[in-house]
Design an enzyme around this catalytic site. Sequence first.
Site, mmCIF file in Angstrom:
data_model
loop_
_atom_site.group_PDB
_atom_site.id
_atom_site.type_symbol
_atom_site.label_atom_id
_atom_site.label_comp_id
_atom_site.label_asym_id
_atom_site.label_seq_id
_atom_site.Cartn_x
_atom_site.Cartn_y
_atom_site.Cartn_z
ATOM 1 N N SER A 59 8.478 2.644 12.963
ATOM 2 C CA SER A 59 7.083 2.789 13.395
ATOM 3 C C SER A 59 6.972 3.557 14.696
ATOM 4 C CB SER A 59 6.445 1.413 13.587
ATOM 5 O OG SER A 59 5.153 1.576 14.136
ATOM 6 N N SER A 60 5.920 4.365 14.759
ATOM 7 C CA SER A 60 5.609 5.074 16.004
ATOM 8 C C SER A 60 5.215 4.094 17.101
ATOM 9 C CB SER A 60 4.465 6.052 15.768
ATOM 10 O OG SER A 60 3.320 5.332 15.384
ATOM 11 N N VAL A 77 -0.596 5.226 8.785
ATOM 12 C CA VAL A 77 -0.764 5.698 7.415
ATOM 13 C C VAL A 77 -2.057 5.104 6.830
ATOM 14 C CG1 VAL A 77 0.349 5.862 5.167
ATOM 15 C CG2 VAL A 77 1.748 5.725 7.251
ATOM 16 N N TYR A 116 5.956 -6.554 17.264
ATOM 17 C CA TYR A 116 6.103 -5.666 16.097
ATOM 18 C C TYR A 116 6.840 -4.382 16.463
ATOM 19 C CZ TYR A 116 4.840 -2.401 12.409
ATOM 20 O OH TYR A 116 4.897 -1.459 11.423
ATOM 21 N N PHE A 135 0.828 -1.210 0.000
ATOM 22 C CA PHE A 135 0.000 0.000 0.000
ATOM 23 C C PHE A 135 0.871 1.273 0.000
ATOM 24 C CE2 PHE A 135 -1.453 2.535 3.859
ATOM 25 C CZ PHE A 135 -2.040 3.556 3.143
ATOM 26 N N ARG A 146 -7.590 -4.804 22.219
ATOM 27 C CA ARG A 146 -6.644 -5.701 21.578
ATOM 28 C C ARG A 146 -5.312 -5.717 22.340
ATOM 29 N NH1 ARG A 146 -5.863 -4.268 15.325
ATOM 30 N NH2 ARG A 146 -4.081 -3.170 16.191
ATOM 31 N N ASP A 161 12.179 -12.438 -1.622
ATOM 32 C CA ASP A 161 11.879 -12.268 -0.202
ATOM 33 C C ASP A 161 13.105 -11.665 0.483
ATOM 34 O OD1 ASP A 161 11.530 -13.017 2.645
ATOM 35 O OD2 ASP A 161 9.850 -14.203 1.867
ATOM 36 N N ILE A 162 12.895 -10.688 1.334
ATOM 37 C CA ILE A 162 14.056 -10.061 1.983
ATOM 38 C C ILE A 162 14.744 -11.011 2.966
ATOM 39 C CG2 ILE A 162 13.294 -7.678 1.635
ATOM 40 C CD1 ILE A 162 12.433 -7.627 4.610
ATOM 41 N N ARG A 204 -5.302 8.096 17.287
ATOM 42 C CA ARG A 204 -4.184 7.864 16.364
ATOM 43 C C ARG A 204 -3.936 9.144 15.551
ATOM 44 N NH1 ARG A 204 -3.926 4.110 19.179
ATOM 45 N NH2 ARG A 204 -3.611 1.898 18.708
HETATM 46 C C1 UD2 Z 1 -0.548 0.836 12.816
HETATM 47 C C2 UD2 Z 1 0.143 0.069 11.722
HETATM 48 C C3 UD2 Z 1 1.472 -0.385 12.196
HETATM 49 C C4 UD2 Z 1 2.286 0.728 12.805
HETATM 50 C C5 UD2 Z 1 1.467 1.613 13.739
HETATM 51 C C6 UD2 Z 1 2.161 2.916 14.046
HETATM 52 C C7 UD2 Z 1 -1.426 -1.061 10.234
HETATM 53 C C8 UD2 Z 1 -2.156 -2.326 9.915
HETATM 54 N N1 UD2 Z 1 -0.678 -1.087 11.339
HETATM 55 O O1 UD2 Z 1 -0.750 0.001 13.964
HETATM 56 O O2 UD2 Z 1 2.177 -0.970 11.127
HETATM 57 O O3 UD2 Z 1 2.970 1.451 11.850
HETATM 58 O O4 UD2 Z 1 0.210 1.949 13.191
HETATM 59 O O5 UD2 Z 1 1.362 3.721 14.840
HETATM 60 O O6 UD2 Z 1 -1.504 -0.083 9.524
HETATM 61 N N2 UD2 Z 1 -9.091 -1.381 15.532
HETATM 62 C C9 UD2 Z 1 -10.445 -1.489 15.730
HETATM 63 N N3 UD2 Z 1 -11.172 -2.268 14.877
HETATM 64 C C10 UD2 Z 1 -10.590 -2.929 13.838
HETATM 65 C C11 UD2 Z 1 -9.181 -2.820 13.636
HETATM 66 C C12 UD2 Z 1 -8.470 -2.022 14.510
HETATM 67 O O7 UD2 Z 1 -11.005 -0.916 16.663
HETATM 68 O O8 UD2 Z 1 -11.310 -3.629 13.094
HETATM 69 C C13 UD2 Z 1 -8.331 -0.511 16.435
HETATM 70 C C14 UD2 Z 1 -7.095 -1.146 17.029
HETATM 71 O O9 UD2 Z 1 -7.414 -1.903 18.175
HETATM 72 C C15 UD2 Z 1 -6.254 0.096 17.334
HETATM 73 C C16 UD2 Z 1 -6.624 1.052 16.197
HETATM 74 O O10 UD2 Z 1 -7.848 0.588 15.677
HETATM 75 O O11 UD2 Z 1 -6.643 0.650 18.570
HETATM 76 C C17 UD2 Z 1 -5.598 1.080 15.090
HETATM 77 O O12 UD2 Z 1 -5.334 -0.263 14.719
HETATM 78 P P1 UD2 Z 1 -4.529 -0.614 13.392
HETATM 79 O O13 UD2 Z 1 -4.349 -2.092 13.359
HETATM 80 O O14 UD2 Z 1 -5.122 0.040 12.230
HETATM 81 O O15 UD2 Z 1 -3.154 0.153 13.618
HETATM 82 P P2 UD2 Z 1 -2.080 0.140 14.829
HETATM 83 O O16 UD2 Z 1 -2.171 1.472 15.475
HETATM 84 O O17 UD2 Z 1 -2.169 -1.077 15.639
#
Ligand code: UD2
Length: 312
Positions: A120-121, A174, A144, A12, A271, A56-57, A212
């Site tokens: 990543s943040s 992002v 992660y 993406f 989660r 593959d890396i 976020r």
């Molecule tokens: C995202 C990135 C990760 C990293 C990070 C940096 C993705 C998939 N992951 O992690 O790579 O760079 O940001 O900050 O882009 N949630 C829901 N319902 C859903 C899915 C998620 O409520 O169906 C919540 C989840 O529990 C979290 C928030 O949404 O509180 C963001 O989740 P995420 O998986 O999009 O991204 P994050 O912050 O874990």
Amino acid sequence: MKKYVVTGGAGFIGSALVRALLARKDGAVEVIDNLLTGKKSNLAEVASRVVLHEIDIRDYTAIAGVIAGADTVFHLAAIPSVPRSITDPVPSHEVNIDGTFNVLRASAEGKARKLVYAASSAAYGDTDVLPKVETMPPNPKSPYAAQKLLGEYYCGVFSSCFGLDATSLRFFNVYGPRQDPDSPYSGVLSLFMRCLLERRPPTIHGDGEQTRDFTYVEDVVSLVIQASRAPGTAGKVYNAGNGGRYSLNRIWSILQGFEGVNIPPLYGPSRAGDVRDSQADTTTAVRELGHAPAFTIEDGLRRTLEWYRAAN
Ligand code: UD2
């Protein structure tokens, strides 16, 4: 002709970076991607202008040949999910740590001028103070986050010990066109977009008040390219966020407003490994890299929604 190598270039964010590099017309673009989460279709209309290496890396020998002689290596390949790193930690470790080491080693040995690493943040974990600034001690809460942090440390060490000019950008949530909503590990906004268009409630993990710094993909891509050209950044780490902070409840409410619908979300358990709040201090990236985010959350969400509508 300069050579740019984008690992994860069929993903993406990587495919958006590939498009931006092609638009500059100052170098050839080669992609390394194993198509685990990336897709050929992400590069469909630019396929004839890009060399895609389906490798593959984790395979040093395979990637070293592609990276040798590159001007810039953009290292975005990763298994990018917090929950996936908990439910299936081994591949996540192997790709994000061993794979990153391979990319750095190949870049140093292949004499790349510059490497930009997608950190990543998540490395910050939960902090008492917001926004999160690069001088805060990291506090990873998931495999992660720990993996991405180790990649930063390796970028620093490759800069100081092996003469590779490597810069880390901590991406903050992002979102935008081509983010894949089909995986159980998909980014939350891709899932929100699909639910909205299908008039279904999204599932929110927890109370939805977690926040976020949602950052539009084109802003991140611009910053990645700026970081690849800014002098004096070897071994350094910068936030790559927009500087805002939005709760999931707020985002879902904005999206419903766009469509004039009222669809209450479903709420489930929180989660594991989730960070509560995330917001970037952009001061250093603005000053040293010329970071200038151009998309408000409303602009970014509208563009993203229109992309999903058309793609359906
Ligand atoms: C995202 C990135 C990760 C990293 C990070 C940096 C993705 C998939 N992951 O992690 O790579 O760079 O940001 O900050 O882009 N949630 C829901 N319902 C859903 C899915 C998620 O409520 O169906 C919540 C989840 O529990 C979290 C928030 O949404 O509180 C963001 O989740 P995420 O998986 O999009 O991204 P994050 O912050 O874990």
